[in-house]
Write a protein that holds these residues in place. Structure first.
Motif, mmCIF file in Angstrom:
data_model
loop_
_atom_site.group_PDB
_atom_site.id
_atom_site.type_symbol
_atom_site.label_atom_id
_atom_site.label_comp_id
_atom_site.label_asym_id
_atom_site.label_seq_id
_atom_site.Cartn_x
_atom_site.Cartn_y
_atom_site.Cartn_z
ATOM 1 N N GLY A 177 -58.251 19.254 -19.273
ATOM 2 C CA GLY A 177 -58.018 19.155 -20.701
ATOM 3 C C GLY A 177 -56.967 18.158 -21.103
ATOM 4 N N GLY A 178 -56.310 17.498 -20.144
ATOM 5 C CA GLY A 178 -55.339 16.466 -20.478
ATOM 6 C C GLY A 178 -54.120 17.020 -21.199
ATOM 7 N N ASP A 179 -53.716 16.330 -22.284
ATOM 8 C CA ASP A 179 -52.532 16.750 -23.045
ATOM 9 C C ASP A 179 -52.694 18.140 -23.647
ATOM 10 O OD1 ASP A 179 -51.319 14.343 -22.461
ATOM 11 O OD2 ASP A 179 -51.988 13.365 -24.321
ATOM 12 N N GLU A 180 -53.906 18.457 -24.064
ATOM 13 C CA GLU A 180 -54.151 19.779 -24.660
ATOM 14 C C GLU A 180 -53.930 20.897 -23.651
ATOM 15 O OE1 GLU A 180 -55.568 23.081 -26.972
ATOM 16 O OE2 GLU A 180 -54.433 21.239 -27.311
ATOM 17 N N ALA A 181 -54.187 20.627 -22.373
ATOM 18 C CA ALA A 181 -53.952 21.631 -21.340
ATOM 19 C C ALA A 181 -52.468 21.958 -21.226
ATOM 20 C CB ALA A 181 -54.491 21.143 -19.989
ATOM 21 N N GLY A 182 -51.608 20.920 -21.363
ATOM 22 C CA GLY A 182 -50.171 21.164 -21.353
ATOM 23 C C GLY A 182 -49.724 21.991 -22.542
ATOM 24 N N ILE A 183 -50.317 21.710 -23.712
ATOM 25 C CA ILE A 183 -50.004 22.514 -24.901
ATOM 26 C C ILE A 183 -50.460 23.960 -24.688
ATOM 27 C CG2 ILE A 183 -50.453 22.789 -27.359
ATOM 28 C CD1 ILE A 183 -50.797 19.767 -27.529
ATOM 29 N N TRP A 184 -51.598 24.142 -24.044
ATOM 30 C CA TRP A 184 -52.129 25.483 -23.755
ATOM 31 C C TRP A 184 -51.202 26.240 -22.809
ATOM 32 C CZ3 TRP A 184 -54.263 29.536 -25.102
ATOM 33 C CH2 TRP A 184 -54.989 30.386 -24.280
ATOM 34 N N VAL A 185 -50.604 25.532 -21.858
ATOM 35 C CA VAL A 185 -49.634 26.168 -20.967
ATOM 36 C C VAL A 185 -48.435 26.664 -21.765
ATOM 37 C CG1 VAL A 185 -48.003 25.756 -19.078
ATOM 38 C CG2 VAL A 185 -50.338 24.889 -18.918
ATOM 39 N N GLY A 186 -47.968 25.860 -22.703
ATOM 40 C CA GLY A 186 -46.857 26.287 -23.558
ATOM 41 C C GLY A 186 -47.189 27.510 -24.391
ATOM 42 N N ASP A 187 -48.421 27.562 -24.886
ATOM 43 C CA ASP A 187 -48.851 28.737 -25.657
ATOM 44 C C ASP A 187 -48.878 29.987 -24.778
ATOM 45 O OD1 ASP A 187 -49.122 27.065 -27.813
ATOM 46 O OD2 ASP A 187 -51.295 26.827 -27.604
ATOM 47 N N LEU A 188 -49.395 29.835 -23.558
ATOM 48 C CA LEU A 188 -49.427 30.976 -22.647
ATOM 49 C C LEU A 188 -48.009 31.433 -22.289
ATOM 50 C CD1 LEU A 188 -52.302 29.958 -20.189
ATOM 51 C CD2 LEU A 188 -52.365 31.765 -21.918
ATOM 52 N N LEU A 189 -47.109 30.487 -22.081
ATOM 53 C CA LEU A 189 -45.734 30.835 -21.753
ATOM 54 C C LEU A 189 -45.093 31.645 -22.874
ATOM 55 C CD1 LEU A 189 -43.150 30.611 -20.054
ATOM 56 C CD2 LEU A 189 -42.708 28.425 -21.180
ATOM 57 N N ARG A 190 -45.265 31.221 -24.116
ATOM 58 C CA ARG A 190 -44.701 31.964 -25.243
ATOM 59 C C ARG A 190 -45.340 33.347 -25.360
ATOM 60 N NH1 ARG A 190 -44.701 26.723 -27.299
ATOM 61 N NH2 ARG A 190 -46.807 26.965 -28.157
ATOM 62 N N MET A 191 -46.624 33.434 -25.052
ATOM 63 C CA MET A 191 -47.302 34.731 -25.098
ATOM 64 C C MET A 191 -46.699 35.701 -24.084
ATOM 65 S SD MET A 191 -51.283 35.662 -24.283
ATOM 66 C CE MET A 191 -51.027 35.364 -22.515
ATOM 67 N N TYR A 192 -46.476 35.244 -22.854
ATOM 68 C CA TYR A 192 -45.907 36.118 -21.821
ATOM 69 C C TYR A 192 -44.442 36.446 -22.116
ATOM 70 C CZ TYR A 192 -50.098 35.367 -19.025
ATOM 71 O OH TYR A 192 -51.399 35.329 -18.574
ATOM 72 N N GLN A 193 -43.711 35.499 -22.695
ATOM 73 C CA GLN A 193 -42.328 35.782 -23.063
ATOM 74 C C GLN A 193 -42.267 36.836 -24.162
ATOM 75 O OE1 GLN A 193 -41.026 31.786 -24.032
ATOM 76 N NE2 GLN A 193 -39.996 31.519 -22.051
ATOM 77 N N ARG A 194 -43.157 36.734 -25.116
ATOM 78 C CA ARG A 194 -43.177 37.731 -26.208
ATOM 79 C C ARG A 194 -43.603 39.097 -25.675
ATOM 80 N NH1 ARG A 194 -41.185 40.495 -29.639
ATOM 81 N NH2 ARG A 194 -42.394 41.220 -31.445
ATOM 82 N N TYR A 195 -44.575 39.103 -24.785
ATOM 83 C CA TYR A 195 -45.019 40.374 -24.200
ATOM 84 C C TYR A 195 -43.894 41.004 -23.380
ATOM 85 C CZ TYR A 195 -47.779 43.721 -21.513
ATOM 86 O OH TYR A 195 -48.261 44.867 -20.932
ATOM 87 N N SER A 196 -43.120 40.187 -22.677
ATOM 88 C CA SER A 196 -41.995 40.706 -21.896
ATOM 89 C C SER A 196 -40.959 41.353 -22.806
ATOM 90 C CB SER A 196 -41.347 39.578 -21.083
ATOM 91 O OG SER A 196 -42.264 39.025 -20.156
#
Length: 284
Positions: A177-196
């Motif tokens: 996914g290129g640059d969008e894949a990196g943005i998706w990683v950031g979204d997942l990171l925020r999701m796991y941080q919020r869940y924590s």
């Protein structure tokens, strides 16, 4: 025209108070046909209702006995002075605490249910239709609570993964996914941080590689707390998103992926290295 009852709430509360008094009085003399008795340790015999299957009762009794023994060990000065041993015993007791408390709650609800059924068959209930109807509603509610508690106990008795209580290292890497894949990683990171945060865990970033268009190429987070691996282990694998990314000017839908790895932390091991076993070679 029928007169309106201006004190219906007060009368209802009097019925509830009277009902609770009757339930308590009947529970003291609960007939033996409703419950079977099992011997316990120091407190004498206790009542175990027949709603649960025999194998479940045996396992729950064993869990309750072990939980009491662990509590006694935690009060032992020798264990209390040994931080490693105390932490080990405390964790074992914590794993059983939910099961034991749910079991006690089931016993209390079951006793209330049988007491209500006894009262419903009494002459006093036959002479008071309003209280009889109130008792039927209470029986229906208690039956629902009993079924729910039984399902919880069945889940609690399932064998647990020995790694469930361990902390984890959470790794997220950008995929296709290129640059969008990196943005998706950031979204997942925020999701796991919020869940924590909602689980009262501690999420600490260990390392990361930022992407040019935002987000991350890869990120590693250490998550500490109660039952972390038991809840996060199902997140391992490839996560895909289909959306119009911020980097897309023509409005086309892109598909991006990211891989998530959940690695439970291992125990520290002391390694003794004997230099006699080391083979040293020099080369140019």
């Amino acid at each position: 025209m029928r007169p309106l009852c201006l004190d219906s709430h007060s009368a209802r509360m009097q019925q509830v108070s009277h009902r609770q008094h009757l339930v308590h009085a009947v529970a003291v003399h609960l007939p033996p046909r409703f419950c079977s008795r099992h011997g316990s340790s120091d407190t004498g015999s206790r009542q175990v209702c027949r709603a649960l299957e025999r194998y479940m009762v045996d396992k729950l009794d064993a869990a309750e006995s072990i939980f009491k023994e662990l509590q006694l060990r935690m009060a032992d000065p020798e264990v209390a002075n040994n931080a490693t041993e105390f932490q080990k015993v405390a964790r074992a007791a914590s794993e059983l605490e939910t099961t034991v408390n749910t079991y006690k709650q089931h016993q209390d609800v079951q006793q209330q249910l049988e007491s209500a059924r006894v009262y419903l068959k009494s002459d006093e209930a036959a002479s008071d239709p309003d209280m009889a109807e109130f008792t039927r509603e209470e029986i229906s509610e208690l039956e629902g609570q009993t079924a729910e508690l039984e399902n919880q106990l069945k889940l609690l008795l399932l064998p647990k993964d020995p790694l469930d209580e361990r902390d984890v290292m959470l790794e997220i890497r950008a995929g296709a996914g290129g640059d969008e894949a990196g943005i998706w990683v950031g979204d997942l990171l925020r999701m796991y941080q919020r869940y924590s945060q909602t689980q009262r865990w501690t999420a600490k970033m260990v390392s990361c590689t930022e992407a040019d268009a935002g987000g991350y190429k890869e990120v590693i987070v250490q998550v500490k707390g109660e039952g972390v691996y038991s809840k996060l282990k199902w997140e391992a694998g490839v996560h895909r998103v289909q959306r119009v990314p911020a980097t897309e000017a023509a409005g086309r839908v892109h598909t991006s992926t990211a891989t998530v790895a959940i690695m439970p932390e291992v125990d520290e091991v002391d390694v003794q290295l004997d230099m006699k076993d080391v083979d040293v070679k020099f080369a140019r």
